[in-house]
Design a protein around this motif. Structure first.
Motif, PDB file in Angstrom:
ATOM      1  N   THR A 234     -35.618  28.928  36.868  1.00  0.00           N
ATOM      2  CA  THR A 234     -34.353  29.084  36.142  1.00  0.00           C
ATOM      3  C   THR A 234     -34.288  28.315  34.824  1.00  0.00           C
ATOM      4  N   LEU A 235     -35.172  27.349  34.621  1.00  0.00           N
ATOM      5  CA  LEU A 235     -35.057  26.493  33.439  1.00  0.00           C
ATOM      6  C   LEU A 235     -35.801  27.043  32.223  1.00  0.00           C
ATOM      7  N   GLN A 236     -36.597  28.095  32.437  1.00  0.00           N
ATOM      8  CA  GLN A 236     -37.322  28.755  31.343  1.00  0.00           C
ATOM      9  C   GLN A 236     -38.120  27.737  30.525  1.00  0.00           C
ATOM     10  N   ASN A 237     -38.057  27.841  29.180  1.00  0.00           N
ATOM     11  CA  ASN A 237     -38.929  26.993  28.356  1.00  0.00           C
ATOM     12  C   ASN A 237     -38.412  25.567  28.181  1.00  0.00           C
ATOM     13  N   LYS A 238     -37.320  25.231  28.861  1.00  0.00           N
ATOM     14  CA  LYS A 238     -36.824  23.850  28.834  1.00  0.00           C
ATOM     15  C   LYS A 238     -37.471  22.990  29.917  1.00  0.00           C
ATOM     16  N   ALA A 239     -38.121  23.634  30.890  1.00  0.00           N
ATOM     17  CA  ALA A 239     -38.580  22.924  32.078  1.00  0.00           C
ATOM     18  C   ALA A 239     -39.580  21.817  31.769  1.00  0.00           C
ATOM     19  N   GLY A 240     -40.530  22.075  30.891  1.00  0.00           N
ATOM     20  CA  GLY A 240     -41.543  21.077  30.578  1.00  0.00           C
ATOM     21  C   GLY A 240     -40.946  19.818  29.974  1.00  0.00           C
ATOM     22  N   ILE A 241     -40.009  19.997  29.067  1.00  0.00           N
ATOM     23  CA  ILE A 241     -39.349  18.855  28.429  1.00  0.00           C
ATOM     24  C   ILE A 241     -38.581  18.037  29.463  1.00  0.00           C
ATOM     25  N   ILE A 242     -37.815  18.733  30.302  1.00  0.00           N
ATOM     26  CA  ILE A 242     -36.984  18.052  31.296  1.00  0.00           C
ATOM     27  C   ILE A 242     -37.848  17.308  32.312  1.00  0.00           C
ATOM     28  N   GLY A 243     -38.880  17.985  32.805  1.00  0.00           N
ATOM     29  CA  GLY A 243     -39.751  17.353  33.783  1.00  0.00           C
ATOM     30  C   GLY A 243     -40.506  16.166  33.222  1.00  0.00           C
ATOM     31  N   ALA A 244     -40.963  16.273  31.977  1.00  0.00           N
ATOM     32  CA  ALA A 244     -41.685  15.163  31.349  1.00  0.00           C
ATOM     33  C   ALA A 244     -40.784  13.947  31.205  1.00  0.00           C
ATOM     34  N   ALA A 245     -39.535  14.171  30.798  1.00  0.00           N
ATOM     35  CA  ALA A 245     -38.597  13.064  30.634  1.00  0.00           C
ATOM     36  C   ALA A 245     -38.337  12.375  31.966  1.00  0.00           C
ATOM     37  N   ARG A 246     -38.156  13.167  33.034  1.00  0.00           N
ATOM     38  CA  ARG A 246     -37.879  12.566  34.339  1.00  0.00           C
ATOM     39  C   ARG A 246     -39.096  11.800  34.871  1.00  0.00           C
ATOM     40  N   LEU A 247     -40.272  12.374  34.751  1.00  0.00           N
ATOM     41  CA  LEU A 247     -41.477  11.691  35.226  1.00  0.00           C
ATOM     42  C   LEU A 247     -41.706  10.390  34.462  1.00  0.00           C
ATOM     43  N   ALA A 248     -41.425  10.395  33.159  1.00  0.00           N
ATOM     44  CA  ALA A 248     -41.586   9.175  32.368  1.00  0.00           C
ATOM     45  C   ALA A 248     -40.595   8.109  32.811  1.00  0.00           C
ATOM     46  N   ALA A 249     -39.366   8.542  33.072  1.00  0.00           N
ATOM     47  CA  ALA A 249     -38.345   7.596  33.505  1.00  0.00           C
ATOM     48  C   ALA A 249     -38.711   6.977  34.856  1.00  0.00           C
ATOM     49  N   GLU A 250     -39.181   7.799  35.779  1.00  0.00           N
ATOM     50  CA  GLU A 250     -39.552   7.286  37.097  1.00  0.00           C
ATOM     51  C   GLU A 250     -40.763   6.348  37.000  1.00  0.00           C
ATOM     52  N   ALA A 251     -41.710   6.687  36.121  1.00  0.00           N
ATOM     53  CA  ALA A 251     -42.877   5.816  35.932  1.00  0.00           C
ATOM     54  C   ALA A 251     -42.472   4.450  35.392  1.00  0.00           C
TER      55      ALA A 251
END
Length: 261
Positions: A234-251
């Protein structure tokens, strides 16, 4: 005093480099997305210079918040191990260290399909799905992400399964549909074979289909006969940006408050 802002996600693709700060509570952008064409040739040095421009553009918005960057490649401990749609100079290149050196701050470098899958798990089609979730992105090739009980198992590369003697993505990527002029019915036959093997090997609880073709999911997903529920991303071409931000925050040890409702 350091300013704490929203984490920045940057998605490096074969044609474009896109970035935006992300509200992790909602998985939405907090500023308009910025895009640059991917440099040609897409050498590490040229791409990192473009990434630095994205960071500079959002510096006031993000403060000292974490930065996550995706690349269309296998990434192990910050080092790029393959090169899909980017210059082969990335192979065995410590991209995370080079980005951190250029930017003067911590960076988390991840595979693009892994980032997309993580975003879909927390904010998109697979939100709140426990158990085993497999995301596949149908495009030039087939990317994949394996997620189990909210944990990411990185670098799965399920597009390269050998099926009937062929690399799976050579038969089932959406680029093959376009190149051969296949109807959705004809293409679905190829997807049926691919997803049947995926199902037999992993017995997932849910399969999520991403990539540009997922916007036409109503034209082909209903043609597939599987035990496993299979749904469009459902997130289309926004998914990579959103996932990268969350993974960076968790790291970085940031505690992400779950979205309410």
């Amino acid at each position: 005093m350091a300013k704490h802002g929203n984490p920045l996600g940057i998605d490096i693709g074969g044609s474009g480099i896109k970035g935006a700060p992300v509200d992790l509570a909602t998985g939405t952008f907090t500023a308009k997305r910025l895009r640059f064409d991917t440099p040609q040739p897409s050498t590490p040095e040229a791409v990192i210079d473009a990434v630095a421009k994205v960071v500079e553009h959002f510096k006031d918005e993000i403060g000292d918040a974490p930065i996550g960057v995706t690349v269309p490649a296998v990434v192990t401990h910050g080092t790029v191990r393959s090169a899909a749609n980017i210059d082969h100079g990335w192979i065995d290149f410590d991209g995370e260290l080079a980005l951190e050196t250029k930017l003067g701050r911590d960076v988390t470098l991840v595979n693009d399909a892994d980032a997309a899958g993580y975003a879909e798990l927390h904010y998109g089609a697979a939100r709140d799905e426990f158990g085993l979730v497999i995301l596949t992105t149908l495009g030039t090739g087939i990317g994949s992400a394996i997620l189990y009980n909210n944990l990411l198992v990185p670098n799965s590369e399920l597009g390269h399964l050998e099926i009937d003697g062929n690399d799976a993505e050579k038969d089932a990527a959406s680029s093959v549909k376009d190149a051969l002029g296949l109807s959705y019915e004809e293409y679905a036959t190829r997807l049926q074979r691919y997803y049947s093997v995926l199902e037999a090997l992993f017995s997932p609880d849910l399969i999520v289909v991403g990539g540009g073709i997922s916007k036409d999911a109503d034209k082909f997903l209903h043609l597939l006969e599987l035990r496993t529920p299979i749904i469009p991303a459902t997130l289309q071409n926004k998914a990579g940006i959103i996932g990268a931000a969350r993974l960076a925050a968790e790291a970085a040890g940031v505690k992400v408050k779950p979205k309410k409702g």
